[in-house]
Design an enzyme around this catalytic site. Structure first.
Site, PDB file in Angstrom:
ATOM      1  N   CYS A 199      36.423  49.856  49.162  1.00  0.00           N
ATOM      2  CA  CYS A 199      36.898  49.875  50.547  1.00  0.00           C
ATOM      3  C   CYS A 199      38.135  50.750  50.737  1.00  0.00           C
ATOM      4  O   CYS A 199      38.686  50.794  51.835  1.00  0.00           O
ATOM      5  CB  CYS A 199      37.202  48.452  51.019  1.00  0.00           C
ATOM      6  SG  CYS A 199      35.751  47.384  51.063  1.00  0.00           S
ATOM      7  N   ARG A 245      34.775  49.115  58.441  1.00  0.00           N
ATOM      8  CA  ARG A 245      33.996  48.339  57.468  1.00  0.00           C
ATOM      9  C   ARG A 245      34.722  47.056  57.081  1.00  0.00           C
ATOM     10  O   ARG A 245      34.112  45.975  57.041  1.00  0.00           O
ATOM     11  CB  ARG A 245      33.751  49.199  56.229  1.00  0.00           C
ATOM     12  CG  ARG A 245      33.017  48.480  55.103  1.00  0.00           C
ATOM     13  CD  ARG A 245      32.964  49.364  53.873  1.00  0.00           C
ATOM     14  NE  ARG A 245      32.146  48.754  52.827  1.00  0.00           N
ATOM     15  CZ  ARG A 245      31.961  49.312  51.631  1.00  0.00           C
ATOM     16  NH1 ARG A 245      32.530  50.476  51.352  1.00  0.00           N
ATOM     17  NH2 ARG A 245      31.221  48.709  50.729  1.00  0.00           N
TER      18      ARG A 245
END
Length: 302
Positions: A199, A245
């Protein structure tokens, strides 16, 4: 009067109907040499690096470069091609040394990265500097196939994860969610979510830059300013996509539980990342079109 036909000769150069001459012997020797050197390297990459989500784009980059070189073969072997055996041999020697060191020491970055010098060396031997200049894009694009050094990844991943965590926390806090942060761990309600390396946005940035370069090549934009702006614009786009996200995963976990956040939605969030990134990239391209496209939509005239 009958027109003499052209044929491929195994003993020397061959000509096509377009008048382009291909040095078959030299091509076969170099292709066999490339296969002997790099097929084992590609097998190692496929077993380890290319099997991960972070570097899964490697085979696509390699295939795209091969297709681009094949597509421009007539331009590479045009009448202006003049082989440069001395420069090509010296560059090939350097690339072989790098390959040997990487192969013997099991440093896959050096082993695969040597291809960035081996291909230009082969082009110098076959077609010279003119062909090398014509093939600059696939040669530069091949850079995205090479795995990033682990030291560089580690040095850049943690700062990126921290920034993504801070931005995601602030946006969710402004939206009224009970969220707090400790380092790269986000706490929302009764749940704790660790912002993983995936991430951070580093690998997605690398992949998105590769897609951006290929997009510019396919669209055939000739404006340098437009290409530079689009390439640089992908950097904040990748960051925004990764923040999106993380926010999606936090919201899914908060509303539907930890199993939902770590199950199907975790993988689906990666698809959302690229959907957001591609949408923003296309939107930026359309904004640039208002400045760089002429009336009628002709690309790259200004």
């Amino acid at each position: 009067m009958a027109t003499p036909s052209t044929s491929l000769s195994e003993s020397g150069p061959s000509a096509t109907s377009s008048g382009v001459t291909y040095p078959l012997r030299a091509l076969i020797v170099l292709l066999v040499g490339l296969a002997v050197m790099y097929v084992p390297t590609f097998m190692r990459l496929a077993e380890a690096v290319w099997s991960t989500d972070e570097q899964g784009h490697g085979p696509l980059i390699l295939g795209a470069c091969a297709w681009l070189l094949w597509d421009m073969r007539a331009h590479l072997f045009g009448p202006q091609s003049r082989p440069a055996p001395v420069a090509g041999s010296l560059l090939l020697l350097v690339s072989v040394v790098i390959y040997t060191v990487g192969r013997s020491q099991q440093v896959i970055e050096l082993e695969a990265g040597s291809l960035l010098l081996t291909l230009p060396a082969c082009l110098l031997l076959l077609v010279g500097p003119t062909g090398l200049r014509r093939a600059w894009f696939p040669l530069v694009f091949l850079f995205f196939m090479v795995p990033l050094p682990g030291v560089l990844v580690q040095a850049m991943t943690m700062p990126l994860k921290s920034v993504v965590s801070v931005v995601a926390e602030q946006l969710l806090y402004w939206a009224g969610y009970p969220i707090a942060r400790t380092g790269v761990t986000l706490m929302v309600g009764p749940y704790q979510l660790l912002v993983a390396d995936a991430c951070s946005g580093l690998n997605s940035l690398f992949t998105l830059e590769a897609l951006g370069f290929l997009y510019m090549r396919i669209m055939n934009y000739t404006s340098k300013a437009r290409n530079v702006i689009l390439a640089v614009g992908i950097i904040p786009i990748a960051f925004i996509s990764n923040v999106t996200r993380v926010i999606i995963l936090v919201l899914v976990t908060y509303h539907f539980g930890d199993e939902a956040g770590q199950g199907f939605m975790h993988g689906f969030a990666g698809i959302v990342l690229f959907a957001v990134a591609l949408t923003l990239t296309y939107g930026l391209d359309r904004l640039l079109a208002a400045r760089f496209d002429d009336e009628g939509g002709t690309r790259g005239k200004r």
